[in-house]
Design a protein around this motif. Structure first.
Motif, PDB file in Angstrom:
ATOM      1  N   GLN A 156     -17.612  70.870  48.418  1.00 56.47           N
ATOM      2  CA  GLN A 156     -17.682  71.170  49.718  1.00 56.47           C
ATOM      3  C   GLN A 156     -16.650  71.694  50.182  1.00 56.47           C
ATOM      4  OE1 GLN A 156     -18.386  67.893  52.647  1.00 56.47           O
ATOM      5  NE2 GLN A 156     -19.700  69.128  53.951  1.00 56.47           N
ATOM      6  N   MET A 157     -16.884  72.982  50.909  1.00 56.98           N
ATOM      7  CA  MET A 157     -15.977  73.971  51.773  1.00 56.98           C
ATOM      8  C   MET A 157     -15.668  73.331  53.041  1.00 56.98           C
ATOM      9  SD  MET A 157     -14.111  75.528  49.628  1.00 56.98           S
ATOM     10  CE  MET A 157     -13.269  76.672  50.714  1.00 56.98           C
ATOM     11  N   ILE A 158     -14.580  72.626  53.474  1.00 56.56           N
ATOM     12  CA  ILE A 158     -14.375  72.094  54.892  1.00 56.56           C
ATOM     13  C   ILE A 158     -13.157  72.866  55.507  1.00 56.56           C
ATOM     14  CG2 ILE A 158     -14.081  70.182  56.498  1.00 56.56           C
ATOM     15  CD1 ILE A 158     -15.759  68.716  54.645  1.00 56.56           C
ATOM     16  N   ASP A 159     -13.225  73.779  56.425  1.00 57.92           N
ATOM     17  CA  ASP A 159     -12.229  74.259  56.905  1.00 57.92           C
ATOM     18  C   ASP A 159     -11.021  75.079  55.768  1.00 57.92           C
ATOM     19  OD1 ASP A 159     -13.068  73.605  59.351  1.00 57.92           O
ATOM     20  OD2 ASP A 159     -12.142  71.697  59.361  1.00 57.92           O
ATOM     21  N   CYS A 160     -11.671  75.733  55.032  1.00 56.50           N
ATOM     22  CA  CYS A 160     -11.063  76.436  53.812  1.00 56.50           C
ATOM     23  C   CYS A 160     -10.429  75.502  52.870  1.00 56.50           C
ATOM     24  CB  CYS A 160     -10.103  77.306  54.417  1.00 56.50           C
ATOM     25  SG  CYS A 160     -10.732  78.677  55.390  1.00 56.50           S
ATOM     26  N   ARG A 161     -10.757  74.166  53.028  1.00 58.37           N
ATOM     27  CA  ARG A 161     -10.458  73.198  51.957  1.00 58.37           C
ATOM     28  C   ARG A 161     -11.638  72.915  50.889  1.00 58.37           C
ATOM     29  NH1 ARG A 161      -8.114  68.300  54.532  1.00 58.37           N
ATOM     30  NH2 ARG A 161     -10.138  68.460  56.053  1.00 58.37           N
ATOM     31  N   ARG A 162     -11.208  72.961  49.622  1.00 57.02           N
ATOM     32  CA  ARG A 162     -12.128  72.619  48.471  1.00 57.02           C
ATOM     33  C   ARG A 162     -12.235  71.093  47.999  1.00 57.02           C
ATOM     34  NH1 ARG A 162     -12.628  73.457  42.779  1.00 57.02           N
ATOM     35  NH2 ARG A 162     -14.635  74.330  42.174  1.00 57.02           N
ATOM     36  N   LEU A 163     -13.281  70.211  48.548  1.00 56.78           N
ATOM     37  CA  LEU A 163     -13.282  68.915  48.593  1.00 56.78           C
ATOM     38  C   LEU A 163     -14.521  68.735  47.395  1.00 56.78           C
ATOM     39  CD1 LEU A 163     -12.824  67.701  52.118  1.00 56.78           C
ATOM     40  CD2 LEU A 163     -10.964  68.036  50.520  1.00 56.78           C
ATOM     41  N   ARG A 164     -14.352  67.655  46.688  1.00 53.81           N
ATOM     42  CA  ARG A 164     -15.331  67.154  45.699  1.00 53.81           C
ATOM     43  C   ARG A 164     -16.112  65.888  46.233  1.00 53.81           C
ATOM     44  NH1 ARG A 164     -13.467  66.028  39.707  1.00 53.81           N
ATOM     45  NH2 ARG A 164     -12.497  64.195  40.732  1.00 53.81           N
ATOM     46  N   ARG A 165     -17.464  66.003  46.277  1.00 53.48           N
ATOM     47  CA  ARG A 165     -18.148  65.117  46.615  1.00 53.48           C
ATOM     48  C   ARG A 165     -19.154  64.515  45.756  1.00 53.48           C
ATOM     49  NH1 ARG A 165     -14.539  64.409  49.727  1.00 53.48           N
ATOM     50  NH2 ARG A 165     -14.568  64.595  52.076  1.00 53.48           N
ATOM     51  N   ARG A 166     -19.817  63.360  45.966  1.00 51.33           N
ATOM     52  CA  ARG A 166     -20.844  63.027  45.111  1.00 51.33           C
ATOM     53  C   ARG A 166     -22.187  62.686  46.177  1.00 51.33           C
ATOM     54  NH1 ARG A 166     -22.262  61.859  40.247  1.00 51.33           N
ATOM     55  NH2 ARG A 166     -20.152  61.916  39.413  1.00 51.33           N
ATOM     56  N   ARG A 167     -23.200  63.200  45.933  1.00 48.80           N
ATOM     57  CA  ARG A 167     -24.560  63.110  47.111  1.00 48.80           C
ATOM     58  C   ARG A 167     -25.549  62.600  46.162  1.00 48.80           C
ATOM     59  NH1 ARG A 167     -26.146  68.961  48.921  1.00 48.80           N
ATOM     60  NH2 ARG A 167     -26.438  70.022  47.134  1.00 48.80           N
ATOM     61  N   ILE A 168     -26.617  61.989  46.759  1.00 51.64           N
ATOM     62  CA  ILE A 168     -27.609  61.402  46.210  1.00 51.64           C
ATOM     63  C   ILE A 168     -28.738  62.379  46.324  1.00 51.64           C
ATOM     64  CG2 ILE A 168     -29.879  59.878  46.512  1.00 51.64           C
ATOM     65  CD1 ILE A 168     -27.624  57.602  47.630  1.00 51.64           C
ATOM     66  N   ARG A 169     -29.637  62.509  45.202  1.00 50.92           N
ATOM     67  CA  ARG A 169     -30.602  63.785  45.104  1.00 50.92           C
ATOM     68  C   ARG A 169     -31.826  63.113  45.817  1.00 50.92           C
ATOM     69  NH1 ARG A 169     -28.815  64.974  39.431  1.00 50.92           N
ATOM     70  NH2 ARG A 169     -27.977  67.215  39.559  1.00 50.92           N
ATOM     71  N   ASP A 170     -32.772  64.010  46.072  1.00 55.51           N
ATOM     72  CA  ASP A 170     -34.014  63.565  46.280  1.00 55.51           C
ATOM     73  C   ASP A 170     -34.589  62.814  45.244  1.00 55.51           C
ATOM     74  OD1 ASP A 170     -36.232  63.780  48.694  1.00 55.51           O
ATOM     75  OD2 ASP A 170     -37.353  64.440  46.729  1.00 55.51           O
ATOM     76  N   ALA A 171     -35.401  61.823  45.784  1.00 53.34           N
ATOM     77  CA  ALA A 171     -36.091  61.027  44.666  1.00 53.34           C
ATOM     78  C   ALA A 171     -37.190  61.667  43.707  1.00 53.34           C
ATOM     79  CB  ALA A 171     -37.056  59.813  45.205  1.00 53.34           C
TER      80      ALA A 171
END
Length: 312
Positions: free
Chosen positions: A261-276
């Protein structure tokens, strides 16, 4: 009677159209021609199979050769859109939305027109799923999720491995790895799993079960101590003992995905839940530890997830 028959025919026609798909592929340079098209078609084939979509009769693969995404619609894209307008196709599959066009304004125009016609555009690469107008980037967007090409290829490879029954990741409690991607039941731990389910059915809470296990010095998964989270966890936490469907011989893959995820020009790694609807279910009867009836009684008590839906 005639009116009823016409209504029924129209309904059947729309129902059929909703499952019919066509692929759109594009490449810009000769160096990427054959390899790029093969990958795009491969991703669309896999997605169509996974979602039970039927290729349009006759020509269902539309390819624009040596066409930049910033150029006006190529002849293949124009032909595909015309097929959608005539009602012959209800789903357009592209490996990445940029294959359709790199012009954000034109992309929104196409999506808006297709949505009005009831035609759904799907991305079959790493992001995977329906593409909505709200997903279109704007010049001022500073927050968005994305995956690189190598991540998309790796995601598709893992999904295919999971469909072949290959276990990806660490062995859950109650099992051990015998070879790469292959599990077998660890009987001492399997007995603990059965004991936990039986105590929970008797009315004990997850916290009470954890205290009993700790008082008996039973090793916890991952070391340290047993806790409520390791036994019950959250609603979609299949790593928790009471929520893992592998104990009844069902392997579930693809609940979460790692994205950036790009937040204010910073590249952050995230884990999110997919749709079932994107989860992959694979039968693994040789890994069954519990009886199905005990599993369902347990799930009904804690209101967990069964086949992507909350237990009633």
């Amino acid at each position: 009677m005639e009116i009823t028959m016409k209504v029924r025919e129209n309904f059947t026609s729309k129902q059929h159209q909703a499952s019919v798909c066509a692929y759109y592929c594009r490449f810009a340079t000769a160096q990427l021609a054959s390899r790029s098209i093969e990958r795009q078609i491969d991703a669309c084939d896999f997605y169509a199979q996974l979602n039970r979509l039927v290729p349009m009769q006759g020509r269902h693969i539309f390819v624009d050769h040596f066409t930049s995404g910033l150029e006006p619609d190529g002849p293949a894209l124009a032909a595909l859109l015309e097929a959608a307008r005539s009602g012959r196709v209800g789903n357009i599959l592209v490996s990445d939305i940029d294959r359709l066009t790199r012009d954000a304004t034109r992309r929104i125009e196409i999506q808006t027109e297709m949505a009005a016609l009831g035609v759904v555009i799907h991305e079959t690469g790493g992001r995977r799923g329906r593409y909505e107008v709200s997903d279109a980037p704007t010049p001022y967007a500073t927050r968005h999720w994305f995956k690189g090409p190598s991540q998309r290829a790796a995601t598709i490879g893992r999904q295919r491995a999971a469909m072949r029954g290959v276990h990806l990741g660490a062995a859950p409690y109650g099992y051990r790895c015998v070879s790469k991607g292959r599990l077998e039941i660890n009987e001492p731990e399997a007995q603990i799993v059965r004991w936990i389910f039986e105590r929970y059915e008797e009315g004990l809470s997850a916290a009470e079960i954890a205290r009993l296990l700790n008082s008996r010095n039973v090793p916890a998964p991952g070391g340290r101590y047993w806790g409520e989270r390791k036994i019950l966890g959250r609603n979609t936490d299949f790593a928790a003992i009471l929520r893992n469907p592998l104990y009844v011989g069902v392997y579930v893959y693809g609940r979460t995905e790692r994205v950036f995820q790009m937040i204010d020009c910073r590249r952050l790694r995230r884990r999110r839940i997919r749709d079932a609807s994107e989860w992959i279910y694979v039968a693994a009867p040789d890994l069954r530890i519990l009886e199905t009836e005990l599993w369902h009684r347990t799930v009904r008590r804690h209101g967990g997830v069964v086949d992507g839906k909350a237990a009633e």
